[in-house]
Scaffold this motif. Sequence first.
Motif, PDB file in Angstrom:
ATOM      1  N   ARG A   9       0.839  -1.216   0.000  1.00 15.45           N
ATOM      2  CA  ARG A   9       0.000   0.000   0.000  1.00 15.45           C
ATOM      3  C   ARG A   9       0.864   1.252   0.000  1.00 15.45           C
ATOM      4  O   ARG A   9       0.595   2.216  -0.711  1.00 15.45           O
ATOM      5  CB  ARG A   9      -0.890   0.027   1.252  1.00 15.45           C
ATOM      6  CG  ARG A   9      -2.135  -0.794   1.101  1.00 15.45           C
ATOM      7  CD  ARG A   9      -3.328   0.149   0.973  1.00 15.45           C
ATOM      8  NE  ARG A   9      -4.551  -0.610   0.744  1.00 15.45           N
ATOM      9  CZ  ARG A   9      -5.739  -0.075   0.582  1.00 15.45           C
ATOM     10  NH1 ARG A   9      -5.889   1.214   0.616  1.00 15.45           N
ATOM     11  NH2 ARG A   9      -6.780  -0.821   0.356  1.00 15.45           N
ATOM     12  N   SER A  13       1.261   4.014  -2.964  1.00 19.70           N
ATOM     13  CA  SER A  13       1.037   5.421  -2.682  1.00 19.70           C
ATOM     14  C   SER A  13       2.234   6.278  -3.148  1.00 19.70           C
ATOM     15  O   SER A  13       2.070   7.291  -3.832  1.00 19.70           O
ATOM     16  CB  SER A  13       0.817   5.520  -1.174  1.00 19.70           C
ATOM     17  OG  SER A  13       0.905   6.816  -0.729  1.00 19.70           O
ATOM     18  N   HIS A  71       1.330   0.347 -10.218  1.00 24.08           N
ATOM     19  CA  HIS A  71       0.288   1.183  -9.608  1.00 24.08           C
ATOM     20  C   HIS A  71      -1.092   0.795 -10.151  1.00 24.08           C
ATOM     21  O   HIS A  71      -2.068   0.739  -9.394  1.00 24.08           O
ATOM     22  CB  HIS A  71       0.584   2.657  -9.874  1.00 24.08           C
ATOM     23  CG  HIS A  71      -0.342   3.595  -9.178  1.00 24.08           C
ATOM     24  ND1 HIS A  71      -0.123   4.069  -7.905  1.00 24.08           N
ATOM     25  CD2 HIS A  71      -1.530   4.137  -9.571  1.00 24.08           C
ATOM     26  CE1 HIS A  71      -1.112   4.869  -7.550  1.00 24.08           C
ATOM     27  NE2 HIS A  71      -1.986   4.926  -8.549  1.00 24.08           N
ATOM     28  N   GLN A 100     -12.085   9.191  -7.146  1.00 25.50           N
ATOM     29  CA  GLN A 100     -10.719   8.645  -7.203  1.00 25.50           C
ATOM     30  C   GLN A 100     -10.759   7.259  -7.857  1.00 25.50           C
ATOM     31  O   GLN A 100      -9.925   6.921  -8.681  1.00 25.50           O
ATOM     32  CB  GLN A 100     -10.152   8.563  -5.778  1.00 25.50           C
ATOM     33  CG  GLN A 100      -8.745   7.998  -5.659  1.00 25.50           C
ATOM     34  CD  GLN A 100      -7.670   9.039  -5.931  1.00 25.50           C
ATOM     35  OE1 GLN A 100      -7.979  10.207  -6.091  1.00 25.50           O
ATOM     36  NE2 GLN A 100      -6.437   8.629  -6.015  1.00 25.50           N
ATOM     37  N   ARG A 101     -11.789   6.469  -7.481  1.00 27.53           N
ATOM     38  CA  ARG A 101     -11.932   5.106  -8.055  1.00 27.53           C
ATOM     39  C   ARG A 101     -12.435   5.158  -9.504  1.00 27.53           C
ATOM     40  O   ARG A 101     -11.948   4.460 -10.357  1.00 27.53           O
ATOM     41  CB  ARG A 101     -12.918   4.283  -7.213  1.00 27.53           C
ATOM     42  CG  ARG A 101     -12.308   3.427  -6.151  1.00 27.53           C
ATOM     43  CD  ARG A 101     -11.682   4.226  -5.061  1.00 27.53           C
ATOM     44  NE  ARG A 101     -11.062   3.374  -4.042  1.00 27.53           N
ATOM     45  CZ  ARG A 101     -10.223   3.811  -3.146  1.00 27.53           C
ATOM     46  NH1 ARG A 101      -9.873   5.084  -3.121  1.00 27.53           N
ATOM     47  NH2 ARG A 101      -9.694   2.990  -2.257  1.00 27.53           N
ATOM     48  N   HIS A 159      -7.325  12.573 -10.365  1.00 25.85           N
ATOM     49  CA  HIS A 159      -6.838  11.389  -9.633  1.00 25.85           C
ATOM     50  C   HIS A 159      -5.538  11.727  -8.905  1.00 25.85           C
ATOM     51  O   HIS A 159      -5.357  11.366  -7.738  1.00 25.85           O
ATOM     52  CB  HIS A 159      -6.632  10.264 -10.646  1.00 25.85           C
ATOM     53  CG  HIS A 159      -6.272   8.956 -10.053  1.00 25.85           C
ATOM     54  ND1 HIS A 159      -7.201   8.033  -9.652  1.00 25.85           N
ATOM     55  CD2 HIS A 159      -5.067   8.410  -9.776  1.00 25.85           C
ATOM     56  CE1 HIS A 159      -6.593   6.978  -9.167  1.00 25.85           C
ATOM     57  NE2 HIS A 159      -5.287   7.178  -9.228  1.00 25.85           N
ATOM     58  N   THR A 166      -4.991  12.403  -0.140  1.00 18.67           N
ATOM     59  CA  THR A 166      -5.047  11.068   0.487  1.00 18.67           C
ATOM     60  C   THR A 166      -3.639  10.595   0.868  1.00 18.67           C
ATOM     61  O   THR A 166      -3.456   9.928   1.872  1.00 18.67           O
ATOM     62  CB  THR A 166      -5.745  10.045  -0.431  1.00 18.67           C
ATOM     63  OG1 THR A 166      -5.066   9.990  -1.677  1.00 18.67           O
ATOM     64  CG2 THR A 166      -7.194  10.380  -0.660  1.00 18.67           C
TER      65      THR A 166
HETATM   66  C1  HEM Z   1      -3.699   3.394 -14.628  1.00 20.20           C
HETATM   67  C2  HEM Z   1      -4.677   3.282 -13.838  1.00 20.20           C
HETATM   68  C3  HEM Z   1      -4.675   3.652 -12.365  1.00 20.20           C
HETATM   69  C4  HEM Z   1      -5.322   2.950 -11.408  1.00 20.20           C
HETATM   70  C5  HEM Z   1      -6.149   1.689 -11.611  1.00 20.20           C
HETATM   71  C6  HEM Z   1      -5.127   3.646 -10.144  1.00 20.20           C
HETATM   72  C7  HEM Z   1      -5.692   3.291  -8.944  1.00 20.20           C
HETATM   73  C8  HEM Z   1      -5.582   3.966  -7.758  1.00 20.20           C
HETATM   74  C9  HEM Z   1      -6.325   3.701  -6.537  1.00 20.20           C
HETATM   75  C10 HEM Z   1      -7.380   2.629  -6.370  1.00 20.20           C
HETATM   76  C11 HEM Z   1      -5.908   4.586  -5.603  1.00 20.20           C
HETATM   77  C12 HEM Z   1      -6.394   4.700  -4.144  1.00 20.20           C
HETATM   78  C13 HEM Z   1      -5.438   3.970  -3.236  1.00 20.20           C
HETATM   79  C14 HEM Z   1      -5.870   3.962  -1.777  1.00 20.20           C
HETATM   80  O1  HEM Z   1      -6.975   4.358  -1.453  1.00 20.20           O
HETATM   81  O2  HEM Z   1      -5.067   3.510  -0.943  1.00 20.20           O
HETATM   82  C15 HEM Z   1      -4.903   5.411  -6.225  1.00 20.20           C
HETATM   83  C16 HEM Z   1      -4.216   6.413  -5.572  1.00 20.20           C
HETATM   84  C17 HEM Z   1      -3.360   7.288  -6.184  1.00 20.20           C
HETATM   85  N1  HEM Z   1      -3.016   7.332  -7.511  1.00 20.20           N
HETATM   86 FE1  HEM Z   1      -3.629   6.024  -8.909  1.00 20.20          FE
HETATM   87  N2  HEM Z   1      -4.321   4.729 -10.368  1.00 20.20           N
HETATM   88  C18 HEM Z   1      -4.031   4.787 -11.719  1.00 20.20           C
HETATM   89  C19 HEM Z   1      -3.245   5.752 -12.356  1.00 20.20           C
HETATM   90  C20 HEM Z   1      -2.614   6.817 -11.734  1.00 20.20           C
HETATM   91  C21 HEM Z   1      -1.862   7.869 -12.392  1.00 20.20           C
HETATM   92  C22 HEM Z   1      -1.653   7.981 -13.912  1.00 20.20           C
HETATM   93  C23 HEM Z   1      -1.395   8.704 -11.396  1.00 20.20           C
HETATM   94  C24 HEM Z   1      -0.580   9.956 -11.520  1.00 20.20           C
HETATM   95  C25 HEM Z   1      -0.732  10.809 -12.462  1.00 20.20           C
HETATM   96  C26 HEM Z   1      -1.841   8.196 -10.131  1.00 20.20           C
HETATM   97  C27 HEM Z   1      -1.591   8.775  -8.908  1.00 20.20           C
HETATM   98  C28 HEM Z   1      -2.140   8.378  -7.705  1.00 20.20           C
HETATM   99  C29 HEM Z   1      -1.896   9.035  -6.417  1.00 20.20           C
HETATM  100  C30 HEM Z   1      -1.008  10.250  -6.162  1.00 20.20           C
HETATM  101  C31 HEM Z   1      -2.658   8.336  -5.475  1.00 20.20           C
HETATM  102  C32 HEM Z   1      -2.794   8.647  -3.964  1.00 20.20           C
HETATM  103  C33 HEM Z   1      -1.930   7.736  -3.122  1.00 20.20           C
HETATM  104  C34 HEM Z   1      -2.336   7.754  -1.665  1.00 20.20           C
HETATM  105  O3  HEM Z   1      -3.508   7.886  -1.340  1.00 20.20           O
HETATM  106  O4  HEM Z   1      -1.453   7.611  -0.828  1.00 20.20           O
HETATM  107  N3  HEM Z   1      -2.584   7.055 -10.361  1.00 20.20           N
HETATM  108  N4  HEM Z   1      -4.720   5.022  -7.541  1.00 20.20           N
END
Ligand code: HEM
Length: 207
Positions: A9, A13, A71, A100-101, A159, A166
Amino acid sequence: MFHTTFYLRRLHSLVGLLALGLVLFEHIFTNSMAIGGPKALNGALAMMELIPHPIFVAIEVTCIGVPLLFHAIYGIYIALQAKNNPSHYGYVRNWQFALQRWTAWYLVVFLLWHVFYLRIFVKGITGTPISYELLQTYFTSHPVFTVLYILGMFAAIFHFTNGITTFCMTWGIAKGPRVQSVINVLSMCLCAVLCLVTLVFMGSYFI
Ligand code: HEM
């Protein structure tokens, strides 16, 4: 088992915020050169071509491909476990959690299409260099693609910027509700600015 989930996790993140965040900023910065016209964008793209091809591909795979795959795959696993109930609770944060989802699901499809078409097919297989002229023809002759691209960029920006809040919660940087709401407001301001920049550079192909 608990430790593995905890570290996965945390890694998910970190990768989202640092590696993919950097890629997103670089992408918006390079693409915003289109506002300056063909010379500016083609110049920025030519700068990247100065990097020797094998090194460029190695950077793409290690700094973009591997972090994105990890990721995305682990993100799909997390998203499948999430219970989205925005209308039931009605709070802004609940909507943001659900968005976010939802943006994650859109990004899975959008990024597959975007990477496979432009990077793998056009640039890799046909050997056609990506240029201002190519993008302009692509967008102006397919308005639906333009809308899907703008939505893809908006999804990535929301996102990522919502992820800043988050992230600060996950890592204990933002502890109280007050500091969390300040970070949330600042993140959403960044979201609005980056979305506006995207609209301007996408719109510039049509002027
Ligand atoms: C390709 C498909 C992607 C999926 C399926 C995905 C999925 C997710 C999910 C489910 C979360 C929530 C995690 C949690 O609640 O613990 C998350 C958090 C995050 N995602 Fe993605 N993501 C994707 C692409 C990206 C991209 C392209 C970026 C950046 C441009 C990104 C940046 C982030 C960041 C910064 C977080 C927050 C981390 C945190 O809460 O600590 N994601 N992602």
